[in-house]
Design a protein around this motif. Structure first.
Motif, short mmCIF file in Angstrom:
data_model
loop_
_atom_site.label_atom_id
_atom_site.label_comp_id
_atom_site.label_asym_id
_atom_site.label_seq_id
_atom_site.Cartn_x
_atom_site.Cartn_y
_atom_site.Cartn_z
N ASP A 205 -7.06 5.84 5.88
CA ASP A 205 -8.21 6.60 6.38
C ASP A 205 -9.21 5.76 7.18
OD1 ASP A 205 -7.30 8.95 5.25
OD2 ASP A 205 -8.28 8.58 3.33
N GLU A 206 -8.90 4.48 7.42
CA GLU A 206 -9.83 3.60 8.13
C GLU A 206 -9.83 3.80 9.64
OE1 GLU A 206 -12.11 1.50 7.07
OE2 GLU A 206 -11.59 1.30 4.95
N GLY A 207 -8.83 4.52 10.15
CA GLY A 207 -8.75 4.68 11.61
C GLY A 207 -8.19 3.44 12.30
N LEU A 208 -7.45 2.64 11.58
CA LEU A 208 -6.82 1.45 12.17
C LEU A 208 -5.36 1.77 12.46
CD1 LEU A 208 -8.11 -1.22 9.60
CD2 LEU A 208 -8.98 -0.88 11.92
N SER A 209 -4.73 1.00 13.37
CA SER A 209 -3.30 1.25 13.55
C SER A 209 -2.49 -0.01 13.29
CB SER A 209 -3.00 1.83 14.93
OG SER A 209 -3.63 1.07 15.92
N VAL A 210 -2.76 -0.64 12.16
CA VAL A 210 -1.98 -1.82 11.78
C VAL A 210 -0.72 -1.37 11.03
CG1 VAL A 210 -4.02 -3.31 11.66
CG2 VAL A 210 -3.24 -2.16 9.59
N THR A 211 0.29 -2.23 11.06
CA THR A 211 1.53 -1.92 10.36
C THR A 211 1.37 -2.22 8.87
OG1 THR A 211 2.79 -2.49 12.31
CG2 THR A 211 4.01 -2.47 10.23
N LEU A 212 1.90 -1.34 8.05
CA LEU A 212 1.87 -1.57 6.61
C LEU A 212 3.26 -2.00 6.15
CD1 LEU A 212 0.07 -1.17 3.98
CD2 LEU A 212 1.35 0.95 3.69
N ALA A 213 3.31 -3.09 5.40
CA ALA A 213 4.57 -3.53 4.81
C ALA A 213 4.44 -3.40 3.30
CB ALA A 213 4.87 -4.97 5.19
N LEU A 214 5.39 -2.73 2.69
CA LEU A 214 5.37 -2.60 1.23
C LEU A 214 6.40 -3.54 0.62
CD1 LEU A 214 4.48 -1.09 -1.40
CD2 LEU A 214 6.51 0.35 -1.05
N SER A 215 5.96 -4.36 -0.32
CA SER A 215 6.90 -5.22 -1.04
C SER A 215 7.58 -4.35 -2.09
CB SER A 215 6.15 -6.38 -1.69
OG SER A 215 5.58 -7.16 -0.68
N LEU A 216 8.79 -3.94 -1.76
CA LEU A 216 9.49 -2.97 -2.60
C LEU A 216 10.33 -3.70 -3.64
CD1 LEU A 216 9.99 0.06 -2.94
CD2 LEU A 216 11.74 -0.08 -1.16
N HIS A 217 11.28 -4.48 -3.19
CA HIS A 217 12.08 -5.39 -4.01
C HIS A 217 12.98 -4.74 -5.06
CE1 HIS A 217 9.85 -8.34 -1.90
NE2 HIS A 217 8.81 -8.39 -2.69
N ALA A 218 12.89 -3.43 -5.21
CA ALA A 218 13.78 -2.74 -6.15
C ALA A 218 13.77 -1.26 -5.81
CB ALA A 218 13.31 -2.94 -7.59
N PRO A 219 14.88 -0.56 -6.07
CA PRO A 219 14.93 0.86 -5.73
C PRO A 219 14.48 1.77 -6.87
CG PRO A 219 17.11 0.09 -6.32
CD PRO A 219 16.18 -1.08 -6.51
N ASN A 220 14.14 1.19 -8.01
CA ASN A 220 13.69 2.02 -9.14
C ASN A 220 12.65 1.25 -9.96
OD1 ASN A 220 15.06 0.36 -11.17
ND2 ASN A 220 16.94 1.19 -10.28
N ASP A 221 11.92 1.99 -10.78
CA ASP A 221 10.83 1.35 -11.54
C ASP A 221 11.34 0.36 -12.58
OD1 ASP A 221 8.49 2.44 -10.37
OD2 ASP A 221 8.95 4.37 -11.29
N ALA A 222 12.51 0.63 -13.15
CA ALA A 222 13.00 -0.25 -14.22
C ALA A 222 13.22 -1.67 -13.68
CB ALA A 222 14.30 0.31 -14.80
N VAL A 223 13.94 -1.79 -12.57
CA VAL A 223 14.18 -3.13 -11.99
C VAL A 223 12.88 -3.69 -11.42
CG1 VAL A 223 15.44 -4.43 -10.24
CG2 VAL A 223 16.60 -2.59 -11.49
N ARG A 224 12.10 -2.82 -10.79
CA ARG A 224 10.86 -3.29 -10.15
C ARG A 224 9.90 -3.90 -11.18
NH1 ARG A 224 6.20 -1.15 -7.17
NH2 ARG A 224 6.09 -2.35 -5.23
N ARG A 225 9.87 -3.28 -12.36
CA ARG A 225 8.97 -3.80 -13.41
C ARG A 225 9.36 -5.19 -13.87
NH1 ARG A 225 9.29 1.41 -16.29
NH2 ARG A 225 7.74 2.71 -15.26
N THR A 226 10.66 -5.51 -13.81
CA THR A 226 11.06 -6.86 -14.24
C THR A 226 10.61 -7.91 -13.24
OG1 THR A 226 13.21 -6.88 -13.11
CG2 THR A 226 13.16 -5.93 -15.35
N LEU A 227 10.37 -7.50 -12.00
CA LEU A 227 9.98 -8.47 -10.96
C LEU A 227 8.49 -8.45 -10.66
CD1 LEU A 227 12.87 -7.77 -8.39
CD2 LEU A 227 12.60 -9.84 -9.79
#
Ligand code: SAH
Length: 353
Positions: A205-227
């Motif tokens: 909502d800031e009105g900026l046009s920067v790229t957002l990168a999400l550190s995903l590192h896992a396709p599900n919450d179970a694996v993601r929580r371990t990392l």
């Protein structure tokens, strides 16, 4: 009384500050230009301002300038890794990567980090403090001064979680991309987050046009929580909803970072789940072979596993790139150079040198 941090101020704020000192508002433009375009490192250099004004400024305000501690240059790809000392003695690192499309600087947003990602060296000692906008800007400015080359891209992917330092981050982006400074295109700025969902929406909502990168590192919450401990606070559905909202509001394509860790998140079952998770999302996946740190036992995936992972995603309609490992020979991974520097300093202190 704390001195005013001039380099973190917008032109309007500078104008107000100077008029309160009894100065003409146009002085703000001159001062702004000295700091953000000419990249002055002292008030003395600002010769279009009168000497008495420069003296008064140095009494009531500071000109934040980082002190270079060391720079390491990669023999492989010319990547330059900098260590800078802040006014309070803390050290941070920044990286210059040279690509054919231009120079890219990786900026730190905090001293340390409190997000606790298991594979990351920046978070091992927790968070010391957040950086000011001027301290983030100065990383780019010092690198331009050092190389005398233009920086065309900035990625906020160094130490720290940028969305955990929200106000200073947004101020930094506006100063970096605004007129009268380096004027870097907002489209050439990337903010990488471990996934603080409410702040992702706020940034949208800031009105900026920067790229957002999400550190995903896992396709599900179970694996993601371990990392990533942050996955306990914000489940993937919530984070991805916030990312979709970001893409809708800004029109920007999302980047999903996925660090491949052998036996943890790199098999085909995960590739399958990832392809399903990102189906129809406006973005691409950036695969990063995990850069092992001494304090953890994570191991990089083999070439074949990385290739198979990439191929599976591609076959299922996901755009994928594999991140080139820049500066591997110079402690390239987040927070590693700073960490080895601090350890050396501690040893030397103990030895009384
Ligand atoms: N806090 C932000 C930005 C900092 S790190 C974030 O989490 O996105 C930039 C990227 O490098 C993140 O995707 C992070 O998860 C990843 N990273 C950190 N240490 C790493 C390592 N040792 N190997 C591979 N990727 C790493």
């Amino acid at each position: 009384m704390e001195k005013t941090d001039l380099k973190s101020m917008t032109k309007e704020e500078l104008s107000r500050f100077l008029s309160e000192m009894g100065e003409k508002p146009f002085r703000a433009n001159q001062l702004y230009q000295w700091m953000h375009e000419k990249l002055a490192v002292s008030f003395d250099e600002m010769t279009s301002l009168s000497r008495p004004l420069r003296e008064r400024l140095s009494e009531s305000a500071v000109l934040t300038v980082l002190e270079p501690v060391c720079v390491r240059v990669s023999g492989i790809d010319g990547t330059r890794k900098y260590l800078f000392r802040l006014a309070d003695g803390n050290v941070i690192e920044s990286v210059l990567m040279r690509y054919h499309h231009g120079n890219s600087v990786c900026v730190s947003s905090q001293v340390g980090c409190r997000m606790g990602c298991r594979f990351c060296a920046s978070t091992l000692d927790g968070l010391t403090r957040s950086l000011t906008a001027s301290e983030m800007l100065e990383q780019v400015y010092q690198i331009e001064r050092d190389t005398k080359e233009r920086v065309s891209n900035v990625v906020v992917m160094g130490s720290g979680e940028p969305l955990d330092n929200y106000e200073n981050l947004v101020r930094f982006i506006r100063l970096l991309t605004g007129e009268g400074g380096l004027h870097i295109s907002q489209r050439s700025v990337t903010v990488s987050t471990c996934g603080l969902a409410p702040q992702i929406r706020r940034l949208a909502d800031e009105g900026l046009s920067v790229t957002l990168a999400l550190s995903l590192h896992a396709p599900n919450d179970a694996v993601r929580r371990t990392l990533m401990p942050v996955a306990d606070a914000y489940p993937l559905t919530e984070v991805l909803d916030a990312c979709r909202y970001y893409a809708e509001k800004t029109g920007r394509r999302l980047t999903f970072e996925y660090s491949l860790v052998r036996g943890v998140n790199d098999n085909l079952a995960e590739a399958r789940a990832l392809a399903a998770l990102l189906k129809g999302v406006h973005g691409h996946v950036n695969l990063i072979p995990v850069n092992p740190i001494r304090e953890r036992s994570y191991v990089q995936s083999g070439r074949a596993a990385i290739e198979a992972f990439r191929a599976y995603l591609e076959e299922h309609g996901i755009n994928v790139t594999i991140r080139r490992e820049m500066g591997r020979d110079i402690d390239g991974a987040c927070g590693q150079l700073r960490k080895s520097y601090l350890e050396r300093e501690k040893k030397e202190e103990a030895a009384g040198t």
